[in-house]
Design a protein around this motif. Structure first.
Motif, PDB file in Angstrom:
ATOM      1  N   ASP A   1       0.808  -1.125  -0.214  1.00 40.79           N
ATOM      2  CA  ASP A   1       0.130  -0.080  -0.102  1.00 40.79           C
ATOM      3  C   ASP A   1       0.792   1.198   0.044  1.00 40.79           C
ATOM      4  O   ASP A   1       1.101   1.731   1.056  1.00 40.79           O
ATOM      5  CB  ASP A   1      -1.112   0.043   1.084  1.00 40.79           C
ATOM      6  N   PHE A   2       1.306   1.632  -1.177  1.00 44.52           N
ATOM      7  CA  PHE A   2       2.541   2.615  -1.307  1.00 44.52           C
ATOM      8  C   PHE A   2       1.895   3.859  -0.860  1.00 44.52           C
ATOM      9  O   PHE A   2       2.937   4.816  -0.626  1.00 44.52           O
ATOM     10  CB  PHE A   2       3.362   2.416  -2.725  1.00 44.52           C
ATOM     11  N   ASP A   3       0.682   4.217  -1.153  1.00 43.95           N
ATOM     12  CA  ASP A   3       0.070   5.308  -0.810  1.00 43.95           C
ATOM     13  C   ASP A   3      -0.475   5.575   0.254  1.00 43.95           C
ATOM     14  O   ASP A   3      -1.265   6.755   0.829  1.00 43.95           O
ATOM     15  CB  ASP A   3      -0.783   5.922  -2.060  1.00 43.95           C
ATOM     16  N   ASN A   4      -0.602   4.436   1.189  1.00 47.85           N
ATOM     17  CA  ASN A   4      -1.118   4.548   2.444  1.00 47.85           C
ATOM     18  C   ASN A   4      -2.386   4.934   2.446  1.00 47.85           C
ATOM     19  O   ASN A   4      -2.886   5.738   3.426  1.00 47.85           O
ATOM     20  CB  ASN A   4      -0.140   5.260   3.341  1.00 47.85           C
TER      21      ASN A   4
ATOM     22  N   VAL B   1      -4.482  -1.955  -1.291  1.00 48.90           N
ATOM     23  CA  VAL B   1      -3.406  -2.262  -2.263  1.00 48.90           C
ATOM     24  C   VAL B   1      -4.240  -2.349  -3.592  1.00 48.90           C
ATOM     25  O   VAL B   1      -5.011  -3.359  -3.794  1.00 48.90           O
ATOM     26  CB  VAL B   1      -2.726  -3.523  -1.724  1.00 48.90           C
ATOM     27  N   ASP B   2      -4.033  -1.391  -4.524  1.00 56.30           N
ATOM     28  CA  ASP B   2      -4.894  -1.500  -5.788  1.00 56.30           C
ATOM     29  C   ASP B   2      -3.943  -0.819  -6.644  1.00 56.30           C
ATOM     30  O   ASP B   2      -2.707  -0.884  -6.635  1.00 56.30           O
ATOM     31  CB  ASP B   2      -5.987  -0.754  -5.505  1.00 56.30           C
ATOM     32  N   GLY B   3      -4.541  -0.541  -8.033  1.00 58.48           N
ATOM     33  CA  GLY B   3      -4.055  -0.266  -9.045  1.00 58.48           C
ATOM     34  C   GLY B   3      -3.250   1.201  -9.062  1.00 58.48           C
ATOM     35  O   GLY B   3      -2.298   1.602  -9.365  1.00 58.48           O
ATOM     36  N   ARG B   4      -3.588   2.071  -7.783  1.00 61.35           N
ATOM     37  CA  ARG B   4      -2.950   3.443  -7.605  1.00 61.35           C
ATOM     38  C   ARG B   4      -1.751   3.077  -7.294  1.00 61.35           C
ATOM     39  O   ARG B   4      -0.513   4.090  -7.353  1.00 61.35           O
ATOM     40  CB  ARG B   4      -3.891   4.163  -6.731  1.00 61.35           C
ATOM     41  N   ASP B   5      -1.421   2.105  -6.350  1.00 55.86           N
ATOM     42  CA  ASP B   5      -0.187   1.812  -5.638  1.00 55.86           C
ATOM     43  C   ASP B   5       0.900   1.372  -6.751  1.00 55.86           C
ATOM     44  O   ASP B   5       1.970   1.935  -6.743  1.00 55.86           O
ATOM     45  CB  ASP B   5      -0.345   0.736  -4.553  1.00 55.86           C
ATOM     46  N   PHE B   6       0.276   0.660  -7.841  1.00 55.81           N
ATOM     47  CA  PHE B   6       1.287   0.225  -8.926  1.00 55.81           C
ATOM     48  C   PHE B   6       1.785   1.473  -9.383  1.00 55.81           C
ATOM     49  O   PHE B   6       3.022   1.413 -10.026  1.00 55.81           O
ATOM     50  CB  PHE B   6       0.622  -0.685  -9.697  1.00 55.81           C
ATOM     51  N   LEU B   7       0.797   2.422  -9.885  1.00 52.44           N
ATOM     52  CA  LEU B   7       1.032   3.529 -10.793  1.00 52.44           C
ATOM     53  C   LEU B   7       2.272   4.437 -10.000  1.00 52.44           C
ATOM     54  O   LEU B   7       3.008   4.912 -10.417  1.00 52.44           O
ATOM     55  CB  LEU B   7      -0.142   4.303 -10.988  1.00 52.44           C
ATOM     56  N   LEU B   8       2.070   4.261  -8.695  1.00 48.50           N
ATOM     57  CA  LEU B   8       3.030   5.179  -7.711  1.00 48.50           C
ATOM     58  C   LEU B   8       4.522   4.360  -7.782  1.00 48.50           C
ATOM     59  O   LEU B   8       5.410   5.064  -7.892  1.00 48.50           O
ATOM     60  CB  LEU B   8       2.427   5.301  -6.322  1.00 48.50           C
TER      61      LEU B   8
ATOM     62  N   GLY C   1       8.592   1.097  -2.524  1.00 50.09           N
ATOM     63  CA  GLY C   1       8.448  -0.333  -1.924  1.00 50.09           C
ATOM     64  C   GLY C   1       8.932  -1.201  -2.698  1.00 50.09           C
ATOM     65  O   GLY C   1       9.466  -1.181  -4.156  1.00 50.09           O
ATOM     66  N   SER C   2       8.543  -2.561  -2.301  1.00 47.19           N
ATOM     67  CA  SER C   2       8.722  -3.761  -3.308  1.00 47.19           C
ATOM     68  C   SER C   2       7.777  -4.174  -4.140  1.00 47.19           C
ATOM     69  O   SER C   2       6.178  -4.379  -3.490  1.00 47.19           O
ATOM     70  CB  SER C   2       9.022  -5.008  -2.171  1.00 47.19           C
ATOM     71  N   LEU C   3       7.656  -4.449  -5.426  1.00 43.50           N
ATOM     72  CA  LEU C   3       6.848  -4.850  -6.307  1.00 43.50           C
ATOM     73  C   LEU C   3       6.340  -6.252  -5.806  1.00 43.50           C
ATOM     74  O   LEU C   3       4.744  -6.494  -6.021  1.00 43.50           O
ATOM     75  CB  LEU C   3       7.292  -4.927  -7.647  1.00 43.50           C
ATOM     76  N   ALA C   4       7.058  -6.919  -5.238  1.00 49.76           N
ATOM     77  CA  ALA C   4       6.708  -8.425  -4.723  1.00 49.76           C
ATOM     78  C   ALA C   4       5.326  -8.131  -3.661  1.00 49.76           C
ATOM     79  O   ALA C   4       4.410  -8.753  -3.376  1.00 49.76           O
ATOM     80  CB  ALA C   4       7.729  -9.025  -4.227  1.00 49.76           C
ATOM     81  N   ASP C   5       5.482  -7.211  -2.760  1.00 47.62           N
ATOM     82  CA  ASP C   5       4.655  -6.925  -1.849  1.00 47.62           C
ATOM     83  C   ASP C   5       3.217  -6.359  -2.424  1.00 47.62           C
ATOM     84  O   ASP C   5       2.331  -6.940  -1.961  1.00 47.62           O
ATOM     85  CB  ASP C   5       5.174  -5.777  -0.643  1.00 47.62           C
ATOM     86  N   TRP C   6       3.457  -5.541  -3.502  1.00 53.14           N
ATOM     87  CA  TRP C   6       2.257  -5.146  -4.187  1.00 53.14           C
ATOM     88  C   TRP C   6       1.364  -6.398  -4.840  1.00 53.14           C
ATOM     89  O   TRP C   6       0.091  -6.508  -4.572  1.00 53.14           O
ATOM     90  CB  TRP C   6       2.511  -4.132  -5.014  1.00 53.14           C
ATOM     91  N   GLN C   7       2.202  -7.258  -5.322  1.00 49.08           N
ATOM     92  CA  GLN C   7       1.947  -8.156  -5.970  1.00 49.08           C
ATOM     93  C   GLN C   7       1.093  -9.362  -4.881  1.00 49.08           C
ATOM     94  O   GLN C   7      -0.065  -9.902  -5.049  1.00 49.08           O
ATOM     95  CB  GLN C   7       2.682  -9.275  -6.753  1.00 49.08           C
ATOM     96  N   ALA C   8       1.813  -9.563  -3.732  1.00 43.75           N
ATOM     97  CA  ALA C   8       1.231 -10.448  -2.776  1.00 43.75           C
ATOM     98  C   ALA C   8      -0.026  -9.900  -2.037  1.00 43.75           C
ATOM     99  O   ALA C   8      -0.789 -10.937  -1.573  1.00 43.75           O
ATOM    100  CB  ALA C   8       2.369 -10.915  -1.676  1.00 43.75           C
TER     101      ALA C   8
END
Length: 217
Positions: A148-151, A155-162, A170-177
């Motif tokens: 959740d990079f934007d806190n 955990v969604d598409g906005r976090d991936f864009l960030l 942060g880690s892309l693996a955390d986002w995927q998991a």
């Protein structure tokens, strides 16, 4: 120094004491080594450099432009020193609120050495969010999940864009998991599987056929 309205201090101004800017347009560059207090929207016609000994004071009284202080530089903005933020009039920021407090039209660099930020309600936290030319102060969840990079609590598409814009968040693996954790926002759109599309189309055709009048045989 007190500036209100339009002011010119030659090609540049070096402040070693206290400078109060009130809804002003100031021509030239500013090097701030002392205290810079903002009231309202303030635009500097050149570059602004906040040195390591400087402090910048900003008040927030609401989410709309004009309800929080703004420092805008027509040129480059360099950040160091201390950022002091206060809340006005009993204003209580909520999750998702964002305040664009700093802007450098030619970009900005650096970061504040010290942040003095007001307390928020339980479960909320402050986050400085740098954009291309704007630095915003955002209200985020203090209990964010990995990825959740934007806190903002999911955990969604906005976090991936960030993450795409800045892999250092942060880690892309955390986002995927953890993708899908929390309530998904509009930035995350579910795409139906082909089978679902086919079934939906067949059901539509069948309903359309049943609803048509048929001649008796």
């Amino acid at each position: 120094i007190l500036a209100e309205g339009t002011a010119t201090f030659g090609s540049s101004l070096t402040n070693n004491n206290t400078f109060v800017a009130v809804d002003s347009t100031i021509n030239g560059d500013l090097i701030n080594n002392g205290t810079l207090e903002l009231v309202g929207n303030n635009t500097f016609g050149g570059s602004v450099s906040l040195s390591s000994t400087s402090s910048l004071g900003i008040d927030i009284g609401g989410t709309q432009p004009g309800e929080f202080d703004l420092l805008a530089a027509d040129d480059f903005l360099t950040l160091e020193g201390t950022l002091n933020v206060s809340l006005d009039g009993g204003f209580a920021p909520q999750l998702g609120d964002s305040f664009g407090i700093l802007r450098g039209d030619a970009g900005f660099a650096g970061s504040f050495d010290t942040l003095n930020l007001p307390a928020l309600s339980s479960g909320l936290a402050w986050q400085l969010n740098p954009g291309a030319i704007t630095l915003s102060l955002d209200v985020v969840s203090s209990t964010a999940s990995p990825g959740d990079f934007d806190n903002d609590g999911d955990v969604d598409g906005r976090d991936f864009l960030l993450w795409q814009r800045n892999p250092g968040v942060g880690s892309l693996a955390d986002w995927q998991a953890n993708y899908g954790t929390g309530a998904l926002t509009a930035a995350s759109v579910a795409v139906p599987e082909p089978t679902g599309l086919t079934l939906g189309f067949l059901a539509f055709v069948q309903l359309s056929w049943l609803s048509r009048p048929h001649k008796p045989r």
